[in-house]
Write a protein that holds these residues in place. Sequence first.
Motif, mmCIF file in Angstrom:
data_model
loop_
_atom_site.group_PDB
_atom_site.id
_atom_site.type_symbol
_atom_site.label_atom_id
_atom_site.label_comp_id
_atom_site.label_asym_id
_atom_site.label_seq_id
_atom_site.Cartn_x
_atom_site.Cartn_y
_atom_site.Cartn_z
ATOM 1 N N SER A 57 117.329 -99.222 46.364
ATOM 2 C CA SER A 57 116.314 -98.265 45.919
ATOM 3 C C SER A 57 116.358 -97.010 46.775
ATOM 4 O O SER A 57 116.471 -97.107 48.000
ATOM 5 C CB SER A 57 114.917 -98.883 46.010
ATOM 6 O OG SER A 57 114.796 -100.013 45.172
ATOM 7 N N TYR A 59 114.560 -92.911 47.106
ATOM 8 C CA TYR A 59 113.421 -92.085 46.749
ATOM 9 C C TYR A 59 113.669 -90.675 47.290
ATOM 10 O O TYR A 59 114.282 -90.506 48.350
ATOM 11 C CB TYR A 59 112.138 -92.658 47.353
ATOM 12 C CG TYR A 59 111.922 -94.112 47.008
ATOM 13 C CD1 TYR A 59 112.374 -95.113 47.867
ATOM 14 C CD2 TYR A 59 111.292 -94.502 45.826
ATOM 15 C CE1 TYR A 59 112.208 -96.453 47.561
ATOM 16 C CE2 TYR A 59 111.122 -95.841 45.514
ATOM 17 C CZ TYR A 59 111.590 -96.801 46.377
ATOM 18 O OH TYR A 59 111.427 -98.138 46.065
ATOM 19 N N PRO A 103 107.701 -95.905 45.941
ATOM 20 C CA PRO A 103 107.611 -94.837 44.935
ATOM 21 C C PRO A 103 106.640 -93.730 45.337
ATOM 22 O O PRO A 103 106.829 -92.578 44.948
ATOM 23 C CB PRO A 103 107.127 -95.581 43.688
ATOM 24 C CG PRO A 103 107.571 -96.984 43.888
ATOM 25 C CD PRO A 103 107.447 -97.239 45.372
#
Length: 126
Positions: A57, A59, A103
């Motif tokens: 992940s 961001y 997030p």
Amino acid sequence: QVQMVESGGNLVQAGGSLTLSCIVSGLTFDQYALAWFRQAPEKEREAISCISWSGSSTYYADSVKGRFTISRDDAKNTLYLQMSSLKPEDSAMYYCAPAVCGPLKMRPYYSGDSFWGQGTQVTVSS
């Protein structure tokens, strides 16, 4: 004691590219999320990109989304930031650090100022 050594900063023209590197020691590298931060003169340090401990992940702050790419090489204990389409407003001192990623959040894992590395300077001329 955790240590970060950033490198790769330079003077570039607007529209150019740079890749920053950060070697991290003093912790089990592959167990930590990591992030890039930057601080321009007379401004607060801001988080611009974060990568999870697994690398699955990533961001990005809106200001760099689509232009910067974060990656990690756990075998080398190294974090990278590929920067393209650079703008004068990207000029800042860039730092890396262990981080908390999500997030809606990108913040240093450690509190205080003493753990930061020396940073690497990026200057983008117009």
